[in-house]
Design a protein around this motif. Structure first.
Motif, PDB file in Angstrom:
ATOM      1  N   THR A 114      -3.273  -2.790   3.622  1.00  0.00           N
ATOM      2  CA  THR A 114      -3.341  -1.592   4.458  1.00  0.00           C
ATOM      3  C   THR A 114      -4.710  -1.471   5.111  1.00  0.00           C
ATOM      4  O   THR A 114      -4.829  -1.165   6.297  1.00  0.00           O
ATOM      5  N   LEU A 147      -4.981  -3.882   7.896  1.00  0.00           N
ATOM      6  CA  LEU A 147      -4.249  -3.442   9.075  1.00  0.00           C
ATOM      7  C   LEU A 147      -4.982  -2.316   9.790  1.00  0.00           C
ATOM      8  O   LEU A 147      -5.017  -2.268  11.016  1.00  0.00           O
ATOM      9  N   HIS A 148      -5.564  -1.430   8.992  1.00  0.00           N
ATOM     10  CA  HIS A 148      -6.321  -0.341   9.613  1.00  0.00           C
ATOM     11  C   HIS A 148      -7.495  -0.878  10.412  1.00  0.00           C
ATOM     12  O   HIS A 148      -7.788  -0.423  11.517  1.00  0.00           O
ATOM     13  N   CYS A 151       2.648   3.015   6.443  1.00  0.00           N
ATOM     14  CA  CYS A 151       1.982   2.552   7.664  1.00  0.00           C
ATOM     15  C   CYS A 151       2.958   2.534   8.830  1.00  0.00           C
ATOM     16  O   CYS A 151       4.116   2.145   8.700  1.00  0.00           O
ATOM     17  N   LEU A 167       1.437  -0.125  15.102  1.00  0.00           N
ATOM     18  CA  LEU A 167       0.699  -1.374  14.896  1.00  0.00           C
ATOM     19  C   LEU A 167       1.147  -2.434  15.897  1.00  0.00           C
ATOM     20  O   LEU A 167       0.327  -3.065  16.562  1.00  0.00           O
ATOM     21  N   GLN A 223      -6.252  -2.370  13.524  1.00  0.00           N
ATOM     22  CA  GLN A 223      -5.913  -1.294  14.433  1.00  0.00           C
ATOM     23  C   GLN A 223      -7.166  -0.823  15.168  1.00  0.00           C
ATOM     24  O   GLN A 223      -7.170  -0.611  16.374  1.00  0.00           O
TER      25      GLN A 223
END
Lengths: 336, 270
Positions: free
Chosen positions: A271, A274-275, B255, B260, A278
């Motif tokens: 996570t 991914l953050h 998420c 994304l 992003q």
């Protein structure tokens, strides 16, 4: 007045589930103590009767509309509160599973609004108290109508409160109340008239059915009811406070509780990666909304990126489903 | 009433679907109930302006329908039947919440429309999940699963009785309604004066049927409880099913996948 899942928040739905599950456990225990084992098939068949009764409408004079029986109060008068409650609850379960009337999460709310209220609140606290031991026809008519009206109004009030507490619908409390209560005043009057008519028919046709009931169950004591009401109040208050705090919802709230942080943003692992990803993507920042900083704006996500991503996700879902379907077709003969 | 009658025929059809024989039909009912509950909780726990994050959840009904070989069009039509009430409550959102969240082309998209669309999508998802659960499992196994998850036996028995007599009595009610319909001209004789005795007679017949049923059951050794079904231990496939969907759904909850992907695509395009 079946509620739908989509308008509920998990905290309200969960709290009402707990309340209704408690009512089912309590009603089942009370019924289990009764020695009369004829009650079980009778309840089952009367549940079927409720379905059957809803297939027959009658026209309401002067309005051009038609109504039918809902049955909570009628069954309470015929069977006593516990059996009536369990019967109504079972009908609601079947409706939720087969007709998707209401929903699985909303089942708790629906069982409360349509089952607990007429059987455990209106019947013992209002109907039994007002009707006395040997009511005259006028008194019976007045009490039955009044009880049915109160049951519908209370039910509608609960629908409005549960919806408002969930906060998914924008409808302000006052406006929603102004919509729901008058409609349910009419529905309650119809329900009361039908209940009264059927009870007086039964009194003429088979008076022993109603007499049997009066012997079977003495006036219920107030204590367990008050205890249950207290538990309800605590649970719902829990739901309200959770709603009132600015943490959005049950799951996020519990995730935050488990993780020990206010925001469920993982600091490590996938996570976090991914953050970071992003954050690094350049275009992402450009698509901030003009409206700015509100919670609403943050939740909706940046416009274009959100729309593109949504379309792609949709496409993936359709593709996966189509592939699976084709694989199955090829693998085995399709069913009739 | 035609719509209730149609719904009842539909009920039979939904129940027949549960007789299918796919991997999903063979799973333990408890695992399917559990997965459905996880799914519904995840879907309804989103904030009211979440729309994009809900879209990936379509994967759950889509995959189950495909693998379980359920008729998608029929399920979709059942889902549509539920919409009117939700629309009636949700339609106020676009009028009450006019704050523009973002612009798409020249059109400002307001928060109200986003939350309205979100409500519609939630309805479709949650209703589809419930119908799929019924279509893959069947009513009686669901009742057993619920007993396994702690539902009182008395209530389970009530559900099973109800389910057994539902069709019989609904047919009877439908017949009574039709008979009255054919004898009434121009809507005469359809008021409360004929309605109450009609319903009362139906009730009396129901009552007598219950008494006959009870005697027949006593004659066959009924002792107040229905015989318990054999309890099967959940197998490996059951664990995998819950693990897979539980993991996937909770990941999707935490998420926002479309955001994304969108960010990735728009980012790389630049």
């Amino acid at each position: 007045m079946h509620m739908a899942d989509a308008l509920l928040s998990p905290s309200v739905g969960g709290a009402m589930w707990a309340v209704s599950a408690g009512a089912i456990a309590w009603g089942s225990a009370r019924l289990g103590r009764e020695s009369d084992d004829r009650i079980a098939p009778l309840m089952g068949v009367l549940g079927g009767f409720l379905f059957a009764a809803q297939m027959i409408n009658f026209s309401i004079p002067g309005t051009g509309s038609s109504g039918h029986l809902t049955g909570g109060l009628l069954l309470a008068i015929l069977l006593g509160p516990s059996a009536a409650f369990l019967t109504v609850a079972s009908v609601l379960v079947v409706q939720a599973l087969f007709f998707a009337d209401g929903g699985l999460l909303a089942l708790g709310c629906n069982i409360f609004n349509l089952g607990v209220i007429p059987a455990f609140i209106i019947y013992p606290l209002l109907y039994r108290r007002l009707i006395g031991t040997a009511p005259g026809p006028r008194r019976e008519a007045a009490v039955t109508l009044f009880a049915a009206l109160c049951a519908m109004q209370l039910g509608a009030l609960c629908v409005v409160l549960e919806t408002a507490l969930s906060g998914v619908s924008e409808l302000p409390l006052a406006k929603f109340l102004a919509l729901m209560l008058p409609i349910h005043l009419a529905i309650g009057a119809v329900e009361g008239a039908v209940t009264l008519a059927v009870v007086s028919f039964l009194r003429k046709a088979r008076p022993e059915l109603l007499a049997r009931k009066a012997h079977a169950e003495a006036a219920p004591s107030l204590k367990p009811f008050l205890a249950a009401a207290l538990v309800c109040a605590l649970l719902v208050a829990g739901g309200i406070s959770r709603f009132a705090s600015d943490k959005p919802d049950g799951l996020e709230w519990s995730v935050a509780g488990a993780a020990g942080t206010a925001a469920p943003v993982a600091q490590h692992g996938v996570t976090a990666y991914l953050h970071a990803l992003q954050g690094r993507l350049a275009w992402f920042a450009e698509y901030r909304m003009p409206a700015g900083e509100g919670v609403a704006a943050q939740q909706a996500g940046p416009g274009a990126a959100g729309v593109v991503g949504t379309l792609i996700t949709l496409f993936i879902v359709v593709a996966v489903a189509a592939l699976l379907r084709r694989a199955k077709r090829g693998g085995a003969a399709p069913e009739a | 009433m035609a719509s209730v009658h149609g719904a009842l025929l539909d009920l039979k059809r939904l129940d027949r679907l549960a007789g299918g024989d796919t991997v999903l039909h063979r799973l333990d009912p408890r695992t399917k109930v559990l997965a459905t509950l996880i799914f519904i909780l995840c879907v309804v726990s989103f904030g009211r302006y979440e729309l994009s994050a809900l879209v990936p959840f379509l994967i759950y009904p889509a995959v189950l329908i495909a693998i379980g070989r359920l008729p998608a069009g029929y399920l979709a039509s059942r889902v549509l039947l539920v919409f009117p009430f939700v629309v009636a409550v949700g339609i106020f959102n676009p009028f009450l919440d006019r704050e523009v969240l973002f612009r798409l082309g020249g059109i400002g998209v307001t928060g109200g429309w986003i939350s309205f669309a979100s409500i519609m999508l939630r309805t479709a998802l949650t209703v589809a999940a419930a119908l799929i659960l019924t279509a893959l499992t069947g009513f009686v196994p669901i009742c057993r699963a619920l007993v396994g998850l702690g539902m009182p036996k008395v209530f389970a028995m009530q559900l099973l009785f109800l389910y057994r007599y539902l069709f019989v009595l609904a047919d009877e009610g439908g017949r009574a309604a039709r008979a009255r319909e054919m004898r009434s001209f121009g809507g005469r004789g359809r008021g409360l004066a004929s309605y109450a005795p009609l319903l009362g007679h139906l009730l009396l017949r129901t009552w007598q049927r219950a008494e006959r049923t009870h005697m027949a059951m006593l004659a066959r050794g009924y002792n107040g409880m229905l015989p318990a079904a054999e309890s099967r231990r959940p197998g490996l496939s059951d664990f995998l099913f819950v693990l897979f969907w539980g993991g996937l759904l909770i990941t999707l909850r935490l998420c926002n996948l479309p955001r994304l992907i969108g960010a990735l695509v728009t980012g790389t395009l630049s």
